[in-house]
Motif scaffolding. Sequence first.
Motif, mmCIF file in Angstrom:
data_model
loop_
_atom_site.group_PDB
_atom_site.id
_atom_site.type_symbol
_atom_site.label_atom_id
_atom_site.label_comp_id
_atom_site.label_asym_id
_atom_site.label_seq_id
_atom_site.Cartn_x
_atom_site.Cartn_y
_atom_site.Cartn_z
ATOM 1 N N LEU A 145 0.509 4.533 -2.499
ATOM 2 C CA LEU A 145 0.308 5.923 -2.089
ATOM 3 C C LEU A 145 1.363 6.828 -2.716
ATOM 4 O O LEU A 145 1.073 7.956 -3.120
ATOM 5 C CB LEU A 145 0.370 6.035 -0.565
ATOM 6 N N ARG A 146 2.595 6.303 -2.798
ATOM 7 C CA ARG A 146 3.678 7.101 -3.376
ATOM 8 C C ARG A 146 3.435 7.339 -4.864
ATOM 9 O O ARG A 146 3.667 8.447 -5.365
ATOM 10 C CB ARG A 146 5.009 6.391 -3.140
ATOM 11 N N VAL A 150 5.657 6.020 6.309
ATOM 12 C CA VAL A 150 4.267 6.367 6.025
ATOM 13 C C VAL A 150 3.671 7.029 7.258
ATOM 14 O O VAL A 150 4.067 6.717 8.392
ATOM 15 C CB VAL A 150 3.453 5.111 5.637
ATOM 16 N N PRO A 158 4.556 9.397 2.177
ATOM 17 C CA PRO A 158 3.159 9.000 1.963
ATOM 18 C C PRO A 158 2.319 9.113 3.228
ATOM 19 O O PRO A 158 2.773 8.760 4.320
ATOM 20 C CB PRO A 158 3.281 7.535 1.534
ATOM 21 N N THR A 159 1.122 9.641 3.078
ATOM 22 C CA THR A 159 0.201 9.753 4.205
ATOM 23 C C THR A 159 -1.078 8.974 3.872
ATOM 24 O O THR A 159 -1.118 8.244 2.897
ATOM 25 C CB THR A 159 -0.113 11.224 4.523
ATOM 26 N N MET A 160 -2.098 9.107 4.685
ATOM 27 C CA MET A 160 -3.338 8.336 4.549
ATOM 28 C C MET A 160 -3.116 6.857 4.857
ATOM 29 O O MET A 160 -3.906 5.997 4.489
ATOM 30 C CB MET A 160 -3.972 8.500 3.151
ATOM 31 N N GLY A 161 -2.023 6.559 5.563
ATOM 32 C CA GLY A 161 -1.764 5.186 5.967
ATOM 33 C C GLY A 161 -2.776 4.668 6.970
ATOM 34 O O GLY A 161 -2.800 3.472 7.269
ATOM 35 N N PHE A 190 0.472 10.806 -2.971
ATOM 36 C CA PHE A 190 -0.248 11.155 -1.746
ATOM 37 C C PHE A 190 0.775 11.393 -0.632
ATOM 38 O O PHE A 190 0.863 10.651 0.334
ATOM 39 C CB PHE A 190 -1.225 10.043 -1.348
ATOM 40 N N ASP A 205 -7.775 14.417 4.568
ATOM 41 C CA ASP A 205 -6.484 14.119 3.945
ATOM 42 C C ASP A 205 -6.541 14.298 2.435
ATOM 43 O O ASP A 205 -5.620 14.853 1.822
ATOM 44 C CB ASP A 205 -6.072 12.674 4.266
ATOM 45 N N PHE A 264 0.815 -1.213 0.000
ATOM 46 C CA PHE A 264 0.000 0.000 0.000
ATOM 47 C C PHE A 264 0.856 1.274 0.000
ATOM 48 O O PHE A 264 0.475 2.270 -0.623
ATOM 49 C CB PHE A 264 -0.922 0.001 1.223
ATOM 50 N N ILE A 265 1.986 1.243 0.675
ATOM 51 C CA ILE A 265 2.836 2.437 0.749
ATOM 52 C C ILE A 265 3.344 2.859 -0.634
ATOM 53 O O ILE A 265 3.249 4.035 -0.993
ATOM 54 C CB ILE A 265 4.005 2.218 1.734
#
Length: 324
Positions: free
Chosen positions: A28-29, A227, A52-55, A33, A99, A24-25
Amino acid sequence: MMVSVILYAVITGFIISVLISPFFIPFLRRLKFGQSIREEGPKSHMKKSGTPTMGGIIILFSIVITSLVITAIFSELNKETYLLLLVLLGYGLLGFLDDFIKIALKRNLGLTSLQKLIGQIIIAIIFFLVLRAHDFSTEIQIPLTDFSFDLGWGYALFIIFWLVGFSNATNLTDGLDGLLSGTAAIAFGAFAILAWSQELFDISIFAVSVVGAVLGFLVFNAHPAKVFMGDTGSLALGGAIAAISILTKMEVILLIIAGVFVIETLSVILQVASFKLRGKRIFKMSPIHHHYELSGWSEWRVVVTFWAVGILFSILGIYIEVWL
């Protein structure tokens, strides 16, 4: 038997978070994000820009799957589990929107304060109405005494204040790598013990599912973080722990177990009040974890110290509730 179930929940939550994070990370990258760093924050944090956020999506996914599966296998799904998931996902969705607006629309502050507050209140009202429909007690017990008082319909206002307050408190605490992940694991672990002591096994399973999920996330969120959970995770965790305190009728004990979150919030309130009334700041920066950073502490030292304080608060809360 119940000890085994608790271990299954912790391990399952941990494994799910650890297994899906490496997939997932990078996703997001690729979507770019990345976290935007506030200019007024510590200058040392600027290097975190783009992480990356929204983890928090990882955490929420792990909690939902773990709590539903483990509860269905070893217990029975009931309204408590569904209510906790309602609050978790409701505040998680609100955080996700916040976010997404920050990242996709490049608005660093996300939702406006009013928009976020309205969303938080609506979720809290739904939570109260469900409880009311099931004749849930509106009394609040004062620890270490035989005294309790019934708020009646005023309990609705209390629930709004509690869920909104603690979701914002955890949001404020999420300012350093691993800080909220660690303190949340400690606080939810304490409530898992307390729920178990009351034979509220479904709530205990949910709480340890959170512990496993955030510890798995911490593997990637510890300094230097790969993250961030974002508001998606922080708002959801705060709302969930407030909901647990209500369902276990340990509302006041939450003030002790979640002492780190309370202190972080008070530091912001005191800082703003002091500056407006006296034109002077009490701390070098608030929330208070930034004060210690600017005082020369390393980020890791601040985080570990706050974890230790969280453990002490949790032990105190358990001692007061169970043994006194």
